[in-house]
Write an enzyme that holds these catalytic residues in place. Structure first.
Site, PDB file in Angstrom:
ATOM      1  CB  CYS A 159     -16.250  62.898  64.758  1.00  8.86           C
ATOM      2  SG  CYS A 159     -17.798  62.585  63.885  1.00  8.86           S
TER       3      CYS A 159
ATOM      4  CG  HIS B 195     -23.194  66.671  66.504  1.00  7.83           C
ATOM      5  ND1 HIS B 195     -23.117  66.158  65.240  1.00  7.83           N
ATOM      6  CD2 HIS B 195     -21.918  66.933  66.882  1.00  7.83           C
ATOM      7  CE1 HIS B 195     -21.850  66.110  64.859  1.00  7.83           C
ATOM      8  NE2 HIS B 195     -21.102  66.576  65.832  1.00  7.83           N
TER       9      HIS B 195
END
Length: 454
Positions: free
Chosen positions: A42, A10
């Protein structure tokens, strides 16, 4: 300007893309030890549960996309040494074993985190898995097809989402955690109690307040999870105990927290010149306490990665800190939280109060009017909002983003009572439930004998 980036998830992806766009003349080289980049971990539970059919949608970049920006991405390359004084690094090609040196003008460390793996008897048995990256998710899916009884160790967000996914896939599931409550870092008992009941109602076995001590197996494969209070049958175990920052490369070269999280300033600088860091490898500024904390969230990572690029040459935009805002959907319940729980505030030594409301989110004359539970935690003396939690069958989780802004701006619970929110019967009441929480806190003002700050 020669920029080296270690790690590409990320924070790394955000830093790389923005650096390439802001400094097209820069020579950017990325070192990534995995065979893929920018995986949204996630989404693992959604992939495991079959909600996400095509896992490629969980990737938001690729070496090919970065190449279009002029970025050189070295996949399956692990950086084994960094010399921040001489601005050099050594990398190893994991396919060939060959090592080589490289130099940089600016170094961006976005090495992320790795699951905590306890040193327990039987931990090396087959079918004891981690849940972090794309390869993990594929292994979990493949192994779970043949599993009958799955044990998940760790009742945080990842663990809770996985037990739901496994249960919906028709598996017998046991959830084990050393803490007496699920999601104890994120929610107070008023919220965790009904969620635990919901899990039980769906047939999930809860073994809370139990610490795993070992694993038993037959034929090299796990069969039993042993805790300090009992034994639980399992032919597949997923470890979701927590994460540690991947920062061994810079140990002794930059300032860190005790757990190894890199400390950065408001502009993402580490204590070493021209070395920047972002994401799960870092500590963040936690606004409710004003202290550095380790809160590995994708939202923190992408913000920090973007700021690295913006501040790579000159300090332009400071980091605003975070409230650790997060949300989760468990069966029919939509849940979100921001800032500190009441338990966390008291553990921190803060003299905190809380107001809890249960109301219908819109007028009762409407065809439906789902109930909403909202708790707002605030400091007794200053009345400053410290945190909030919400739960409803209706998706009202965006309201927690509003509270996050309130905490960010140092607002009081009394101000919350009178914030201007629109009214429309389809969506809310004349007094929005956020206002209602603030209003219910007002009578406590007389008890505290503190002036209202406006």
């Amino acid at each position: 300007m020669k920029v080296a980036v270690i790690g590409c998830t990320h924070a790394g992806t955000a830093a790389i893309v923005n650096t390439a766009q802001l400094y097209p003349e820069a020579e950017i080289t990325v070192y990534e030890r995995n065979d893929n980049i920018s995986f949204l971990s996630c989404g693992i539970a959604l992939y495991v549960g079959g909600v996400v059919k095509d896992p490629q949608g969980l990737f938001y970049s690729s070496p090919e996309k970065l190449a279009e920006l002029g970025v050189k991405t070295n996949m399956r390359h692990e950086v084994v040494l960094v010399d921040t004084k001489n601005k050099t690094l050594r990398a190893r090609d994991l396919n060939t074993g060959k090592e080589f040196d490289d130099a940089y003008d600016k170094l961006i460390v976005t090495t992320g985190s790795w699951p905590i793996v306890p040193k327990l008897e039987g931990i090396d048995l087959d079918n004891i898995l981690l849940s972090k990256n794309y390869n993990h998710s594929n292994t979990i899916i493949e192994k779970s097809r043949h599993a009958k009884h799955i044990a998940v160790v760790g009742a945080g967000y990842i663990g809770i989402e996985l037990v739901e996914a496994f249960q919906l896939n028709g598996k017998k599931v046991t959830l084990i955690d050393a803490e007496p409550r699920i999601l104890s870092k994120y929610l107070d008992p008023e919220f965790t109690n009904p969620i635990e009941q919901s899990l039980k109602d769906h047939g999930i076995e809860l073994a809370l307040g139990e610490k795993v001590s070992s694993f038993k197996g037959e034929g090299g494969k796990v069969t039993t999870v042993v805790t300090d209070k009992g034994e639980y049958q399992a032919d597949l175990v997923i470890l979701c105990i927590g994460f540690r920052p991947n920062t061994e490369l810079l140990k002794g070269q930059v300032d860190m927290l005790d757990n190894g999280a890199i400390i950065v300033d408001n502009y993402m600088h580490t204590s070493a010149p021209d070395v920047f860091a972002a994401g799960d490898s870092c500590a963040i500024h936690y606004n409710p306490t004003g202290k550095k904390a380790y809160i590995p969230l994708a939202t923190n990572a992408v913000r920090m990665g973007t700021l690295v690029a913006r501040n790579l040459v000159n300090n332009t935009i400071p980091y605003m800190g975070t409230q650790g805002t997060s949300g989760i959907k468990i069966y029919e319940d939509n849940i979100a939280g921001t800032g500190m729980t009441e338990a966390a505030a008291k553990h921190e030594g803060i003299d905190a109060e809380a107001v809890m409301i249960t109301d219908n989110y819109r007028p009762e004359f409407m065809p439906t009017f789902e109930e909403v539970q909202l708790k707002v935690v605030f400091e007794r003396g200053t009345r400053r909002i410290l945190g909030a939690q919400i739960m409803s069958k209706m998706d009202l989780t965006q309201s927690i983003n509003t509270i996050s802004v309130c905490i960010q701006n140092g607002m009081t619970v009394d101000q919350l009572a009178f914030i201007d929110f629109f009214f429309q019967p389809h969506y809310n009441k004349p007094w929005n439930f956020l206002n209602t929480a603030g209003l219910q806190a007002l009578p406590k003002l007389a008890e505290s004998k503190q002036p209202v700050r406006v």
